[in-house]
Design an enzyme around this catalytic site. Structure first.
Site, mmCIF file in Angstrom:
data_model
loop_
_atom_site.group_PDB
_atom_site.id
_atom_site.type_symbol
_atom_site.label_atom_id
_atom_site.label_comp_id
_atom_site.label_asym_id
_atom_site.label_seq_id
_atom_site.Cartn_x
_atom_site.Cartn_y
_atom_site.Cartn_z
ATOM 1 N N GLU A 170 0.836 -1.207 0.000
ATOM 2 C CA GLU A 170 0.000 0.000 0.000
ATOM 3 C C GLU A 170 0.867 1.252 0.000
ATOM 4 O OE1 GLU A 170 -3.102 0.004 -1.166
ATOM 5 O OE2 GLU A 170 -3.696 -1.323 0.464
ATOM 6 N N SER A 214 -25.321 8.332 -16.372
ATOM 7 C CA SER A 214 -25.075 7.314 -15.347
ATOM 8 C C SER A 214 -26.417 6.990 -14.718
ATOM 9 C CB SER A 214 -24.125 7.871 -14.292
ATOM 10 O OG SER A 214 -24.318 7.172 -13.085
ATOM 11 N N GLY A 254 -16.561 5.529 -2.874
ATOM 12 C CA GLY A 254 -15.821 6.018 -1.711
ATOM 13 C C GLY A 254 -15.397 4.923 -0.760
ATOM 14 N N ASP A 270 -4.474 0.754 -9.408
ATOM 15 C CA ASP A 270 -5.909 0.493 -9.552
ATOM 16 C C ASP A 270 -6.288 0.269 -11.011
ATOM 17 O OD1 ASP A 270 -5.704 1.118 -6.904
ATOM 18 O OD2 ASP A 270 -6.741 3.038 -7.054
ATOM 19 N N TYR A 298 -4.033 12.675 -0.176
ATOM 20 C CA TYR A 298 -3.289 11.723 -1.015
ATOM 21 C C TYR A 298 -2.093 12.426 -1.669
ATOM 22 C CZ TYR A 298 -2.329 8.031 -4.372
ATOM 23 O OH TYR A 298 -1.719 7.035 -5.100
#
Ligand code: GLA
Length: 386
Positions: A33, A67, A122, A172, A222
């Site tokens: 991580e 969406s 999230g 990711d 981040y």
């Protein structure tokens, strides 16, 4: 929703059938991580849930985005395809289209697009990467642009940098593009070489626990970690030229760590160097069937993310601590960027009911939020469904 239901929703939205249906998965990272943007290795799996994209050509010289989680259709003309929007989910697919244009692909064909996903938003399970990669996969197929899966992941990552303003690593998007059923992806994030490692857990399952924490990983926190690691590299460069923290073994680091005078940057670097070693040890342990060792490395990863990288917070810490108390838990740690989101645990099958009941009850009692639990199935990377 099933593919049939999604096709009906497409027709209801656009008054004509979809011409193709695509899917790209979310992910859970087993270990490794905050190593990806430091040139280290990661060890994630693609999940069986993710994002679907349905598409059909139109002759109106526009891109229509809808969406199923949002009320409106967003319509953009061809000259609006390289500009980011303020506060819109459309930035994810739009950022990908902008990257195609940057790479010389002419956007002269209009498309109607419908998106639906079942990755909880999230939760740190990469709903955004799934959306980026499914868009890249669909446009690559529709326009026959010939990008390979790694190119599609890089396109998705750039979209995240430029349109979502998060300076993320490649993990990711890469696993969403390249994942494989019942395998974890051991990816070297510097060279992008990877190995698919079979995940054979003999009577053990991967359980994902969603904290539903209100603290989301925002771009600020981040990007700050990314900057702190860069600072550590700069300070280390006064005594040894390196490009990435992941180039250092733990022994190398001990010898030169004094060069990092900033105490925060020092802690961040210590996490990265340790996590790179843990990831390599964990992959070896899994290959040798040493699950207990794998679990201990997961627990140590969580502690380092809590103490040195400081990306856990009370909810993730509580979820991991409650998991560690349960007999039959092999290991448990936060997964993804951190702050809120999910933990990943390896749990013996016979202990799963107790795990969900006890961890659920104790977490709710301590934090005041009802958590959710999912038993992860490891799925394939991006694909055309129909
Ligand atoms: C987020 C980022 C990834 C990675 C993880 C932390 O998920 O998108 O690139 O840095 O955080 O490991």
């Amino acid at each position: 929703m099933t593919t049939q239901e999604l096709k009906k929703a497409f027709e209801a939205t656009y008054g004509k059938p979809a011409e193709a249906v695509y899917f790209s998965p979310g992910r859970v990272n087993l270990i490794g991580e905050h190593t990806d943007y430091n040139g280290g290795a990661v060890f994630p799996c693609a999940l069986s849930f993710g994002t679907n994209l349905l598409i059909a050509k139109n002759d109106k010289q526009v891109m229509n985005f809808k969406s199923l989680n949002q009320p409106e259709i967003v319509t953009l003309t061809f000259d609006q395809l390289t500009t980011r929007l303020e506060n819109s989910w459309v930035n994810y697919p739009l950022g990908v289209i902008a990257q195609f244009i940057k790479r010389g692909v002419a956007m002269t064909q209009g498309f109607d697009i419908l998106i639906w996903g079942n990755v909880p938003n999230g939760a740190g399970l990469s709903s955004s990467a799934a959306l980026e990669v499914v868009t890249a996969y669909a446009f690559n197929d529709q326009l026959s642009t010939g990008f390979n899966r790694t190119d599609l992941a890089l396109i998705g990552q750039k979209a995240e940098h430029e349109f979502a303003l998060v300076n993320c690593g490649i993990m990711d998007q890469f696993v969403s593009a390249n994942g494989a059923k019942d395998h974890a992806v051991h990816l070297n994030c510097d060279t992008l070489e990877f190995e698919l490692v079979p995940v054979k857990l003999q009577g053990v399952k991967i359980v994902i626990s969603n904290t539903h924490s209100p603290h989301k990983l925002d771009s600020g926190a981040y990007n700050q970690r990314v900057a702190e690691c860069k600072k550590a590299v700069e300070q280390l460069n006064t005594v040894r030229p390196i490009k990435y923290l992941a180039e250092l073994t733990e022994a190398d680091f001990k010898a030169i760590e004094h060069a990092i005078t900033d105490p925060v940057a020092h802690k961040r670097a210590r996490h990265v160097v340790g996590e790179v070693q843990r990831t390599s040890d964990a992959v070896k342990a899994l290959k040798e069937g040493k699950l207990e060792l794998f679990g201990q490395l997961m627990n140590a990863s969580h502690a380092s993310l809590r103490d040195d990288y400081e990306v856990t917070g009370p909810e993730l810490d509580c979820m991991a601590e409650e998991a560690w108390k349960i007999e039959g838990v092999i290991g448990s740690r936060m997964t993804g960027g951190g702050f809120g989101g999910c933990t990943v645990s390896l749990v013996k099958e016979e202990a799963i009911d107790t795990f969900i009941a006890e961890v659920g009850k104790n977490y709710e009692a301590r934090i005041g939020i009802k958590p959710d639990f999912y038993i992860a199935e490891i799925g394939d990377g991006a694909t055309r469904v129909e």
